[in-house]
Design a protein around this motif. Structure first.
Motif, PDB file in Angstrom:
ATOM      1  N   TYR A  20       0.848  -1.191   0.000  1.00 17.95           N
ATOM      2  CA  TYR A  20       0.000   0.000   0.000  1.00 17.95           C
ATOM      3  C   TYR A  20       0.887   1.247   0.000  1.00 17.95           C
ATOM      4  O   TYR A  20       1.847   1.332   0.776  1.00 17.95           O
ATOM      5  N   ALA A  21       0.534   2.195  -0.836  1.00 22.66           N
ATOM      6  CA  ALA A  21       1.222   3.484  -0.842  1.00 22.66           C
ATOM      7  C   ALA A  21       0.941   4.191   0.470  1.00 22.66           C
ATOM      8  O   ALA A  21      -0.135   4.029   1.067  1.00 22.66           O
ATOM      9  N   VAL A  22       1.932   4.971   0.926  1.00 15.74           N
ATOM     10  CA  VAL A  22       1.765   5.763   2.144  1.00 15.74           C
ATOM     11  C   VAL A  22       2.179   7.202   1.869  1.00 15.74           C
ATOM     12  O   VAL A  22       2.949   7.471   0.950  1.00 15.74           O
ATOM     13  N   ARG A  23       1.649   8.088   2.667  1.00 18.65           N
ATOM     14  CA  ARG A  23       2.094   9.480   2.599  1.00 18.65           C
ATOM     15  C   ARG A  23       3.349   9.564   3.468  1.00 18.65           C
ATOM     16  O   ARG A  23       3.278   9.510   4.691  1.00 18.65           O
ATOM     17  N   SER A  24       4.490   9.685   2.819  1.00 17.80           N
ATOM     18  CA  SER A  24       5.765   9.615   3.525  1.00 17.80           C
ATOM     19  C   SER A  24       6.379  10.983   3.804  1.00 17.80           C
ATOM     20  O   SER A  24       7.422  11.053   4.447  1.00 17.80           O
ATOM     21  N   ALA A  29       3.422  12.956   8.540  1.00 20.01           N
ATOM     22  CA  ALA A  29       3.798  12.336   9.813  1.00 20.01           C
ATOM     23  C   ALA A  29       3.470  13.266  10.978  1.00 20.01           C
ATOM     24  O   ALA A  29       2.969  12.820  12.022  1.00 20.01           O
ATOM     25  N   LEU A  30       3.728  14.547  10.821  1.00 23.94           N
ATOM     26  CA  LEU A  30       3.398  15.505  11.883  1.00 23.94           C
ATOM     27  C   LEU A  30       1.889  15.607  12.064  1.00 23.94           C
ATOM     28  O   LEU A  30       1.401  15.746  13.197  1.00 23.94           O
ATOM     29  N   ASP A  31       1.133  15.527  10.971  1.00 22.23           N
ATOM     30  CA  ASP A  31      -0.335  15.512  11.068  1.00 22.23           C
ATOM     31  C   ASP A  31      -0.810  14.276  11.832  1.00 22.23           C
ATOM     32  O   ASP A  31      -1.755  14.343  12.614  1.00 22.23           O
ATOM     33  N   ILE A  32      -0.161  13.140  11.593  1.00 26.17           N
ATOM     34  CA  ILE A  32      -0.510  11.920  12.312  1.00 26.17           C
ATOM     35  C   ILE A  32      -0.230  12.098  13.803  1.00 26.17           C
ATOM     36  O   ILE A  32      -1.064  11.753  14.651  1.00 26.17           O
ATOM     37  N   CYS A  33       0.922  12.653  14.135  1.00 28.47           N
ATOM     38  CA  CYS A  33       1.257  12.901  15.540  1.00 28.47           C
ATOM     39  C   CYS A  33       0.226  13.817  16.191  1.00 28.47           C
ATOM     40  O   CYS A  33      -0.185  13.597  17.340  1.00 28.47           O
ATOM     41  N   ALA A  34      -0.205  14.837  15.464  1.00 25.60           N
ATOM     42  CA  ALA A  34      -1.227  15.752  15.985  1.00 25.60           C
ATOM     43  C   ALA A  34      -2.557  15.019  16.192  1.00 25.60           C
ATOM     44  O   ALA A  34      -3.215  15.205  17.216  1.00 25.60           O
ATOM     45  N   ALA A  50      -5.354   8.714  11.913  1.00 23.57           N
ATOM     46  CA  ALA A  50      -3.971   8.376  11.542  1.00 23.57           C
ATOM     47  C   ALA A  50      -3.949   7.519  10.279  1.00 23.57           C
ATOM     48  O   ALA A  50      -3.158   7.772   9.359  1.00 23.57           O
ATOM     49  N   LEU A  51      -4.817   6.520  10.211  1.00 24.87           N
ATOM     50  CA  LEU A  51      -4.857   5.646   9.035  1.00 24.87           C
ATOM     51  C   LEU A  51      -5.273   6.417   7.784  1.00 24.87           C
ATOM     52  O   LEU A  51      -4.705   6.214   6.705  1.00 24.87           O
ATOM     53  N   GLU A  71      -0.343  -0.728  13.019  1.00 22.20           N
ATOM     54  CA  GLU A  71       0.988  -1.094  13.497  1.00 22.20           C
ATOM     55  C   GLU A  71       2.064  -0.661  12.507  1.00 22.20           C
ATOM     56  O   GLU A  71       3.113  -0.153  12.910  1.00 22.20           O
ATOM     57  N   GLN A  72       1.804  -0.825  11.221  1.00 24.32           N
ATOM     58  CA  GLN A  72       2.774  -0.401  10.195  1.00 24.32           C
ATOM     59  C   GLN A  72       2.922   1.120  10.191  1.00 24.32           C
ATOM     60  O   GLN A  72       4.020   1.638  10.004  1.00 24.32           O
ATOM     61  N   CYS A  73       1.822   1.818  10.406  1.00 16.06           N
ATOM     62  CA  CYS A  73       1.868   3.285  10.471  1.00 16.06           C
ATOM     63  C   CYS A  73       2.747   3.729  11.634  1.00 16.06           C
ATOM     64  O   CYS A  73       3.641   4.572  11.455  1.00 16.06           O
ATOM     65  N   LEU A  74       2.530   3.166  12.808  1.00 16.32           N
ATOM     66  CA  LEU A  74       3.324   3.557  13.977  1.00 16.32           C
ATOM     67  C   LEU A  74       4.789   3.163  13.812  1.00 16.32           C
ATOM     68  O   LEU A  74       5.685   3.907  14.218  1.00 16.32           O
ATOM     69  N   ARG A  75       5.031   2.022  13.200  1.00 21.61           N
ATOM     70  CA  ARG A  75       6.407   1.600  12.921  1.00 21.61           C
ATOM     71  C   ARG A  75       7.091   2.628  12.014  1.00 21.61           C
ATOM     72  O   ARG A  75       8.237   3.012  12.231  1.00 21.61           O
TER      73      ARG A  75
END
Length: 186
Positions: A20-24, A29-34, A50-51, A71-75
């Motif tokens: 799966y493609a991810v926003r890298s 990543a900062l948006d996910i942390c927020a 987050a997903l 789990e892959q996102c947090l990793r």
């Protein structure tokens, strides 16, 4: 056989045997942390946010793979490391601290990261880990000493008195709490 260099900065992850493609980009990543620290959201909503941020094609993924996807996102957010760090005191708030983080990251990378069209999160994270002595390092050092109940040295005491607004975590209010405070005239 050595891994191709482009795999060192992944833009895809494997979930349920599929890629799966991810926003890298570091901004995602900062948006996910927020999202993960948003007081307006409960645990399930934080995970969903987050997903949604991390996987641009989340709707293509079977729902039974969402746990592995999380789990892959947090990793990924941890820079590819497997296990989460030990439970220590909270020392960083990416949203609040970003203005103090960006200057030393810029110095390490030799460029203005906010102007970069794209920067992989792991590149940003590697620079963050090398920022050395700076205002942000002083903030974290003082937070750590306070969180562990250790006394501050005299110079740090004075710096803390003059810069409390940088060191103390700002309380994040829910929308309802904000409205209540506004109704009081503050």
């Amino acid at each position: 056989m050595p891994r191709p260099w482009n795999e060192l900065l992944p833009t895809r992850v494997e979930v349920g045997g599929a890629q799966y493609a991810v926003r890298s980009d570091y901004r995602a990543a900062l948006d996910i942390c927020a999202a993960l620290s948003d007081p307006e959201l409960d645990g399930r909503e934080r995970s969903a946010a987050a997903l949604t941020i991390f996987y641009p094609n989340l709707s293509d993924m079977p729902a039974e793979h969402y746990q592995e996807a999380a789990e892959q996102c947090l990793r990924f957010i941890r820079g590819g490391g497997g296990e989460p760090p030990g439970q220590g005191p909270r020392l960083v708030d990416w949203e609040q601290d970003f203005p103090q983080i960006v200057a030393p990251v810029n110095r390490v990378l030799g460029q203005e990261v906010r102007a970069a069209e794209y920067m992989h999160w792991w590149t940003f994270l590697a620079a963050y880990q090398e920022i050395g002595e700076c205002t942000f390092a002083q903030i974290v050092r003082i937070r750590d000493r306070l969180a562990r109940g250790r006394p501050l040295e005299k110079a740090d005491q004075e710096w803390y008195r003059n810069n409390r607004q940088l060191v103390d975590f700002k309380r994040k209010y829910t929308g309802a709490e904000d409205e209540m405070v506004k109704s009081w005239g503050f």
